[in-house]
Write an enzyme that holds these catalytic residues in place. Structure first.
Site, PDB file in Angstrom:
ATOM      1  N   ILE A  66       6.225  39.694 -12.345  1.00  0.00           N
ATOM      2  CA  ILE A  66       6.103  39.176 -13.713  1.00  0.00           C
ATOM      3  C   ILE A  66       4.656  38.826 -14.061  1.00  0.00           C
ATOM      4  O   ILE A  66       4.401  38.039 -14.967  1.00  0.00           O
ATOM      5  CB  ILE A  66       7.022  37.956 -13.914  1.00  0.00           C
ATOM      6  CG1 ILE A  66       6.739  36.870 -12.875  1.00  0.00           C
ATOM      7  CG2 ILE A  66       8.474  38.381 -13.846  1.00  0.00           C
ATOM      8  CD1 ILE A  66       7.544  35.594 -13.059  1.00  0.00           C
ATOM      9  N   THR A 103       2.483  37.906 -11.526  1.00  0.00           N
ATOM     10  CA  THR A 103       1.996  36.979 -10.506  1.00  0.00           C
ATOM     11  C   THR A 103       1.239  37.668  -9.382  1.00  0.00           C
ATOM     12  O   THR A 103       0.576  37.014  -8.586  1.00  0.00           O
ATOM     13  CB  THR A 103       3.174  36.214  -9.901  1.00  0.00           C
ATOM     14  OG1 THR A 103       4.104  37.163  -9.368  1.00  0.00           O
ATOM     15  CG2 THR A 103       3.885  35.361 -10.953  1.00  0.00           C
ATOM     16  N   GLY A 113      10.091  33.603  -5.579  1.00  0.00           N
ATOM     17  CA  GLY A 113      10.000  35.057  -5.551  1.00  0.00           C
ATOM     18  C   GLY A 113       9.325  35.576  -4.299  1.00  0.00           C
ATOM     19  O   GLY A 113       9.777  36.552  -3.680  1.00  0.00           O
ATOM     20  N   ARG A 141       2.017  28.639   3.388  1.00  0.00           N
ATOM     21  CA  ARG A 141       1.147  29.768   3.690  1.00  0.00           C
ATOM     22  C   ARG A 141       0.721  30.481   2.413  1.00  0.00           C
ATOM     23  O   ARG A 141       1.558  30.805   1.564  1.00  0.00           O
ATOM     24  CB  ARG A 141       1.866  30.758   4.607  1.00  0.00           C
ATOM     25  CG  ARG A 141       0.943  31.832   5.182  1.00  0.00           C
ATOM     26  CD  ARG A 141       1.707  32.720   6.140  1.00  0.00           C
ATOM     27  NE  ARG A 141       0.817  33.619   6.862  1.00  0.00           N
ATOM     28  CZ  ARG A 141       1.236  34.538   7.725  1.00  0.00           C
ATOM     29  NH1 ARG A 141       2.531  34.647   7.985  1.00  0.00           N
ATOM     30  NH2 ARG A 141       0.375  35.322   8.332  1.00  0.00           N
ATOM     31  N   GLN A 199      -2.770  31.878  -9.875  1.00  0.00           N
ATOM     32  CA  GLN A 199      -1.539  31.192 -10.249  1.00  0.00           C
ATOM     33  C   GLN A 199      -1.753  29.689 -10.402  1.00  0.00           C
ATOM     34  O   GLN A 199      -1.281  29.075 -11.362  1.00  0.00           O
ATOM     35  CB  GLN A 199      -0.466  31.457  -9.196  1.00  0.00           C
ATOM     36  CG  GLN A 199       0.175  32.821  -9.299  1.00  0.00           C
ATOM     37  CD  GLN A 199       1.029  32.941 -10.542  1.00  0.00           C
ATOM     38  OE1 GLN A 199       2.087  32.330 -10.652  1.00  0.00           O
ATOM     39  NE2 GLN A 199       0.558  33.706 -11.498  1.00  0.00           N
ATOM     40  N   GLU A 236       4.543  27.206  -9.713  1.00  0.00           N
ATOM     41  CA  GLU A 236       4.834  26.062 -10.586  1.00  0.00           C
ATOM     42  C   GLU A 236       3.908  24.861 -10.351  1.00  0.00           C
ATOM     43  O   GLU A 236       3.517  24.181 -11.290  1.00  0.00           O
ATOM     44  CB  GLU A 236       6.282  25.582 -10.377  1.00  0.00           C
ATOM     45  CG  GLU A 236       7.281  26.644 -10.024  1.00  0.00           C
ATOM     46  CD  GLU A 236       7.932  27.298 -11.210  1.00  0.00           C
ATOM     47  OE1 GLU A 236       7.816  26.781 -12.328  1.00  0.00           O
ATOM     48  OE2 GLU A 236       8.576  28.353 -11.011  1.00  0.00           O
TER      49      GLU A 236
END
Length: 741
Positions: A473, A475, A516, A631, A641, A708
């Site tokens: 998406i 990322t 994910g 990790r 991100q 997130e």
């Protein structure tokens, strides 16, 4: 062994395709004979459709059909709200539109216009005349306070409506310092750069659907459930997704509507939501009000936390963003109470948005902690260290790994926190008041709920292909899966290709909840490890191989060459000698939750702001974030991100708000011209670092996720910096000029 690829700052494998325009997104798919669909949304928020006059629309050149609830087939099964992380169907709400004339919310689909071209369908939609019988609507907290109730469960039944431990009243009674405040949050909409889109094509009873989704398999299973056909007759393809942030995590009505329309007109149909429709079609982060009370001793150690939330949900789902749980997880405190209060309103069911729950909940908790530090006369970091939870306060279990103290200390060092004058409103830079603030970040590590699969195939020409139904998406998932595959097989990156985004490939759950990489990464790891072991076993059993008779555990692989104590040969030589063109291994990853440990990611956020003393304008000058996300699979994409999350935290703090007009029950600023988002000029210097903690408990690769946590805590750090600059505690998000004047 090939030099470690996992963690390396590898550039994106799809980067060239994206920057050159070669990447094809769903809305760009064109099929022979394809027609275009445009949704007509309800102009009222409550009531029913009395009639639909399509005479003008059908008179428009190129308009082929106008479909209403009287034309669409009934869904085979009623939708049930289920989270996409579960790996089953993933309805965004327990309601499917255009099954009857009832209107539950503004923008709800009431008709679909099919045209030969997008222009024709759009013009036809403008000409459809819908007559309504309107009922009073409820769309704001103030309209429904007297109707609030405590739900038994929220979040599709996964979380309780209230939770707690100890005796909060007693804890507050013994407190020598208390902090209490009510915070309000505007509604937010996801606004990815790519609107949601679906292209449906039937060949007999087989459906192929191109869809912009976080989970191709979730889309496949949801359509199978609604259409009443086997999942094996539905193929979903998702090669490129232009952002999501939760808008494409659950499966909304438009993919099924596109499939229904395509079957009715007998042609492929493309349905792309408009920007305005993105505000009424894919859920939202609901506007809400939170009240928190902290009790502490004179030394700042917490004696009680009480945290309540009030928000609006749809008429048919008990949805609340889980904002309260983190308040009971971050700090050591024996007494905790959290209660959700809901109001049934005329809205679609809210849904996930980046950092769902923690972003709002930590904005409240960490603002209150900053106020507590001021009252206790403690540095904000020192207060947090005194309340540091060495074990999970909820279960009493040890953390699988933590690293939070290291994040505090390293963040303070990078930011230059030492020597900070705690007095608010004393630091100036000309007309600007300058302040600094910090906050804790936390995000749960969600388990993957079912087996995840990947297939690894090696060819005698020395190349490998790894396949899984993952969705990238934006990322960098395809990149990190390539790194994991190459390292596991002992091959250079340029000899490995990952195929993804297609339900014809091995099953993988949706890319949600920062899980994910856990799902896809570990499935690929199992597949490539199995294939490597299979090839080594074949070599040591082959009398013609220089590795014959070697202990498989003593064989290493680098650049595709297996080396043992007495010789070496490549994978390709082994296969070619035995006339095997290719060999493969199907890997299945079963996530085993170790109940002995609690699993979360942690971090520390820092911000410096300048506030114009006369105008109330806030400018963020510096931001720093240090995180312990387990990790790190790719230093470059992880930093991207985390930084993206931090900048969204800036946006949450200062800009983003969807405004409801209660007269009409509609969003008043449903466009990117009116919904404020940060641009480059708003973005300051940003420092991002990670503290890598070894965590073999969470999963074999030690992944916790970075999608997130970068957003969590930043809004509070900025709000705390605004207080430090001005002396004013602002308890409404976003912080506006008006709230500072």
């Amino acid at each position: 062994m090939t030099a470690s690829l996992i963690g390396a700052p590898v550039t994106r494998v799809d980067g060239r395709a994206k920057v050159t325009g070669a990447a094809t997104y769903t809305a760009e798919i064109t099929l022979p004979g394809m027609r275009h669909a445009v949704i007509v949304g309800s102009e009222i928020a409550a009531g029913r459709v009395v009639s639909v006059d399509d005479s003008q629309a059908m008179g428009e050149p190129g308009v082929l059909a106008v479909l209403t609830h009287e034309d669409l087939p009934e869904v085979a099964n009623q939708p049930v709200l289920v989270l996409s992380l579960a790996g089953t169907f993933a309805h965004g709400q327990s309601f499917f539109p255009m099954q009857d004339p009832i209107v539950h919310y503004a923008g709800q689909p009431v008709a679909i216009v099919i045209g030969e071209t997008l222009d024709a369908a759009t013009r036809g939609a403008e000409l459809v005349q819908v007559t309504y019988a309107e009922s009073p609507s409820l769309t704001t907290l103030d309209q429904g306070r007297d109707q609030a109730y405590i739900p038994e469960r929220i979040l599709a039944g996964l979380a309780p409506g209230q939770m707690g431990r100890g005796a909060v009243d007693a804890g507050l009674a013994q407190a020598e310092i208390t902090v209490e405040g009510t915070f309000t949050f505007a509604a937010n909409h996801h606004n990815p750069i790519e609107p949601s889109a679906s292209v449906a094509s039937w060949e007999g009873d087989q459906l192929t659907l191109w869809d912009a989704t976080q989970g191709p398999t979730a889309t496949q299973l949801t359509l199978a459930h609604l259409l009443g056909i086997p999942a094996s007759r539905i193929r979903v393809i998702t090669h490129f997704v232009g952002g999501s942030f939760g808008a494409k995590a659950m499966i909304w009505a438009h993919p099924t509507l596109a499939a229904m329309a395509a079957r009715i007109v007998g042609r492929p149909v493309k349905l792309v939501l408009t920007r305005e429709q993105m505000f009424s079609s894919c859920g939202l982060r609901e506007d809400n009000e939170q009240t928190i009370t902290l009790g502490a001793g004179a030394d700042g150690r917490l004696t009680a936390i009480r945290h309540h939330k009030l928000s609006i949900t749809s008429a048919y789902d008990d949805w609340a963003e889980p904002a309260l749980g983190s308040s009971g997880e971050v700090y050591a405190c024996d007494n905790f109470e959290a209660v959700y209060h809901l109001i049934k309103g005329n809205t679609m069911t809210p849904t996930f948005m980046r950092g769902p729950g923690e972003t709002a909940g930590l904005a409240v908790l960490e603002s209150a902690m900053d106020e507590l530090a001021e009252k206790a006369g403690l540095d904000p970091i020192e207060l947090r260290l005194r309340n540091h939870a060495d074990v999970d306060p909820v279960s009493g279990r040890p953390w699988s790994s933590k690293g939070l103290k290291e994040c505090y200390l390293r963040g303070a060092e990078l930011f230059g926190w030492a020597g900070r004058d705690p007095r608010p409103g004393v630091r100036r830079d000309g007309d600007w008041l300058v302040g600094t603030g910090m906050a804790t970040a936390v995000y749960p590590v969600y388990p993957v709920m079912n087996p995840q699969r990947a297939r690894a195939r090696f060819y005698a020409d020395g190349t490998a292909v790894v396949q899984t139904a993952a969705s990238d998406i934006g990322t960098g998932a395809a990149t990190v899966l390539t790194q994991i595959a190459a390292e596991g097989l002992g091959l250079p990156l340029n000899r490995v290709r990952v195929e993804y985004g297609d339900t014809d490939l091995p099953f993988l759950t949706a890319s949600v909840g920062s899980a994910g990489a856990t799902a896809g990464g570990n499935a690929v790891h199992v597949a490539v490890s199995g294939l490597r072991e299979q090839l080594i076993a074949q070599a040591v059993a082959d009398e013609a191989s220089p590795l014959h008779g070697a202990d498989p555990a003593a064989v290493t692989v680098a650049d595709g060459v297996m080396t043992g104590p007495n010789g070496a040969e490549s994978y390709g030589q082994l296969l070619s000698r035995n006339y095997i063109p290719e060999t493969e291994y199907l890997g299945t990853y079963h996530h085993a939750v170790d109940e002995r440990y609690a699993t979360h990611s942690f971090g520390a956020q820092f911000a410096e702001v300048a506030v114009d003393a006369a105008l109330g304008v806030v400018r963020v000058r510096r931001m720093a974030g240090v995180f312990a996300p387990g990790r790190v699979l790719n230093e470059r994409t992880a930093r991207s991100q985390l930084m993206g999350g931090m900048l969204w935290g800036l946006s949450q703090a200062l800009l983003e708000a969807s405004h409801m007009d209660p007269r009409y029950g509609r969003w008043a600023n449903a466009s990117l011209g009116d919904y404020l988002l940060p641009v480059n000029a708003d973005v300051p210097d940003v420092i991002v670092e990670t503290v890598e903690v070894d965590d073999p408990v969470v999963n074999p690769l030690g992944i916790k996720g970075v999608g997130e946590i970068g957003m969590v805590g930043m809004a509070a750090a900025i709000a705390n910096a605004v207080h430090h600059a001005t002396g004013r505690r602002v308890r409404s998000f976003p912080i506006t000029i008006e709230s500072l004047l």
